[in-house]
Design an enzyme around this catalytic site. Structure first.
Site, PDB file in Angstrom:
ATOM      1  N   HIS A   1      -6.485  -6.210  -0.749  1.00  0.00           N
ATOM      2  CA  HIS A   1      -5.510  -5.030  -0.673  1.00  0.00           C
ATOM      3  C   HIS A   1      -4.503  -5.708   0.351  1.00  0.00           C
ATOM      4  O   HIS A   1      -4.666  -5.978   1.710  1.00  0.00           O
ATOM      5  CB  HIS A   1      -6.239  -3.754   0.005  1.00  0.00           C
ATOM      6  CG  HIS A   1      -5.387  -2.656  -0.195  1.00  0.00           C
ATOM      7  ND1 HIS A   1      -4.966  -2.019  -1.323  1.00  0.00           N
ATOM      8  CD2 HIS A   1      -4.720  -2.152   0.918  1.00  0.00           C
ATOM      9  CE1 HIS A   1      -3.994  -0.931  -1.046  1.00  0.00           C
ATOM     10  NE2 HIS A   1      -3.773  -0.961   0.176  1.00  0.00           N
TER      11      HIS A   1
ATOM     12  N   SER B   1       0.844  -1.242   0.013  1.00  0.00           N
ATOM     13  CA  SER B   1      -0.032  -0.053  -0.016  1.00  0.00           C
ATOM     14  C   SER B   1       0.916   1.260   0.162  1.00  0.00           C
ATOM     15  O   SER B   1       1.735   1.602  -0.988  1.00  0.00           O
ATOM     16  CB  SER B   1      -0.863  -0.136   1.273  1.00  0.00           C
ATOM     17  OG  SER B   1      -1.957   0.967   0.974  1.00  0.00           O
TER      18      SER B   1
ATOM     19  N   ASP C   1      -8.856  -3.941  -6.491  1.00  0.00           N
ATOM     20  CA  ASP C   1      -8.336  -3.656  -5.225  1.00  0.00           C
ATOM     21  C   ASP C   1      -9.254  -3.088  -4.134  1.00  0.00           C
ATOM     22  O   ASP C   1     -10.105  -2.169  -4.310  1.00  0.00           O
ATOM     23  CB  ASP C   1      -7.190  -2.560  -5.587  1.00  0.00           C
ATOM     24  CG  ASP C   1      -6.395  -2.128  -4.025  1.00  0.00           C
ATOM     25  OD1 ASP C   1      -4.935  -2.679  -3.942  1.00  0.00           O
ATOM     26  OD2 ASP C   1      -6.940  -1.466  -3.560  1.00  0.00           O
TER      27      ASP C   1
END
Length: 508
Positions: free
Chosen positions: A452, A289, A385
């Site tokens: 994610h 991320s 995502d």
């Protein structure tokens, strides 16, 4: 398989069978929550702190409206314990992994869970209880190290505290190999949002957990991490709010906010070099991320810090953020990244290869930046995502009436029109991915699960039901690519829903 039962006609307990009757002892972390009708702990909270449903177990539809007990498999107990304490939930822990217990003891533990669940239901009072059993995905909790020398250099977190990392030393053939991982945690784009982070683990090392389990690509167990288990594995804590790009000398005395992320990156790397990384045989920079963006922005810089003889590669996970319009037609994410860069003074610390061609804020998009990275780079992402859909495609600012609220946290609740919009987002993502190029030095693993962060989640990195592309699971794909066995570049051609995704990968 025993017949599925229900508690108060709301809680399906089929998953308990997986836990109570398991012989492997590999998935034995239980989370028991008693929810109100309108729980304080939201779907997005659950996702952010890493809870996942194991394939074939608990049915999760409408679970946010359950009144009862929720039992799930989980891989980061310290995080959920912290979150539970924020909400005022009492926490009961058993630190010993159930995998080291006999099958009878494990069944007894499951029985106690059922009893506790029943008592809570009978009590019918607001509040909650969290019951945690530590998973054996991590056989050790790794202690925190503070970079005290960084303070004198001005290399500090948002609140002025020293940066920090966790290091689990390598052993055997991996003693001279280094894996440095950057955790994620979003960004802060203005004084208000940065102030809200300053007194949390994402802005202060004073608030960080002292011990963290290492799982996924950080695991020290060969069966869970076959290629990197014996390396020196480092988790760099994220505390600047701008993917380690900011550098503003002046500190406003009214806020005491320090925007020094760029200095923090250098200070941490210098300490790791002094601890042995300067003579590394192999080095791998990874991140998820916001940490994945850190990797892309600093990959070539990391390469330059190490000897020419060192084999260096980078892996960016869940960070291929794409510049698309949201459901209202606005480019919310572009504006947001421009604000991050402006607030943190990041422009001068972004790669000139990007900023010389476009506005600095656009360099936060991997479609603009990743192709400029000269060091071998592996991109891991989902075409659906589960951060981008709620925050890029359908942010709250673009959905004032909340028509997308249920859909974006649970794809099974989407209307036909909403699913079409999500499918169109997937196509835009895949189109942006073409900017990465086709160099053999690039690795690509793009699945179609609603998720994610994958490399530090054991269920997606390497487990019985991990997503696989052409029969290859993520851990093997990254390992083979790093070791030059196979230039893995695969994109799942399946559009949602996909059978090769674990059942828990439809919701946040």
């Amino acid at each position: 398989m025993m017949r599925e039962k229900t508690i108060s006609q709301t809680l399906q307990i089929k998953s308990l069978e997986v836990i109570c009757n398991s012989n492997s002892g590999e998935t034995h972390l239980l989370l028991l929550l008693y929810y109100r009708k309108t729980p304080n702990l939201t779907n997005s909270d659950i996702s952010h702190y890493g809870i996942g449903f194991k394939s074939g177990s608990l049915s999760q539809r409408n679970w946010d409206h359950w009144r009862g007990c929720l039992i799930v498999n989980f891989s980061a107990p310290e995080l959920v314990e912290m979150r539970a304490s924020w909400l005022g939930y009492p926490v009961i822990k058993k630190d010993k992994s159930l995998s080291s217990c006999s099958r009878m003891v494990r069944k007894l533990a499951c029985g106690l869970v059922l009893i506790a669940c029943g008592l809570i239901l009978l009590k019918k009072t607001d509040g909650g209880v969290v019951l945690i059993f530590r998973t054996n995905y991590s056989d050790v909790n790794v202690g925190i190290t503070y970079v005290g020398t960084a303070v004198a250099k001005g290399a500090v977190c948002l609140d002025g505290s020293p940066p920090a990392y966790h290091l689990d030393k390598g052993f055997g053939a991996g003693r001279n190999k280094w894996l440095v991982h950057h955790e994620g945690g979003g960004w802060c784009s203005n004084m208000s949002t940065c102030l809200s982070r300053k007194d949390t683990r994402l802005g202060s090392s004073k608030k960080m957990e002292k011990l963290l389990p290492f799982i996924g690509i950080l695991s020290s167990q060969r069966k869970f991490n076959p290629d990197f288990y014996n390396w020196n594995r480092v988790l760099v804590r994220y505390c600047d709010g701008a993917s380690f790009t900011g550098d503003v000398e002046e500190v406003d005395p009214d806020t005491n906010l320090h925007f020094r992320g760029s200095r923090v990156f250098v200070a941490v790397m210098e300490e790791l070099l002094a601890k042995g990384m300067k003579t590394a045989q192999d080095a791998l920079l990874t991140g998820c991320s916001a940490g994945g963006l850190t990797v892309t922005l600093h990959c070539d810089q990391f390469r330059a810090l190490l000897p020419r003889a060192t084999k260096v590669k980078c892996v960016t996970d869940a960070a291929y953020f794409v510049n698309v319009k949201d459901i209202s037609g606005a480019r919310h994410i572009e504006t947001y990244y421009n604000d991050v860069v402006k607030t943190h003074g990041s422009a001068n610390n972004l790669p000139p290869s990007c900023t010389s061609k476009r506005k600095p804020g656009l360099c936060f998009f991997q479609q603009n930046m990743a192709k400029l990275v000269e060091t071998p780079l592996f991109v891991v992402n989902s075409a659906y995502d589960s951060w981008q859909i709620p925050n890029v495609l359908a942010p709250d600012t673009a959905d004032p009436d909340g028509r997308w609220h249920d859909c974006k946290f649970n794809l099974t609740k989407c209307s036909t029109d909403q699913l079409k919009t999500i499918q169109d987002f997937r196509l835009m993502f895949l189109d942006a991915l073409k900017e990465l190029g086709s160099s053999s030095s690039r690795g690509i693993f793009i699945d179609s699960c609603y998720e994610h962060d994958q490399i530090t989640v054991q269920e997606t990195w390497l487990s019985d039901d991990s997503p696989a592309l052409d029969g290859t699971k993520l851990a093997k794909a990254v390992g083979d690519w790093y070791n030059d066995k196979y230039p893995f570049q695969k994109i799942d051609d399946c559009s949602y829903p996909c059978k090769n995704c674990p059942s828990f990968k439809h919701t946040l």
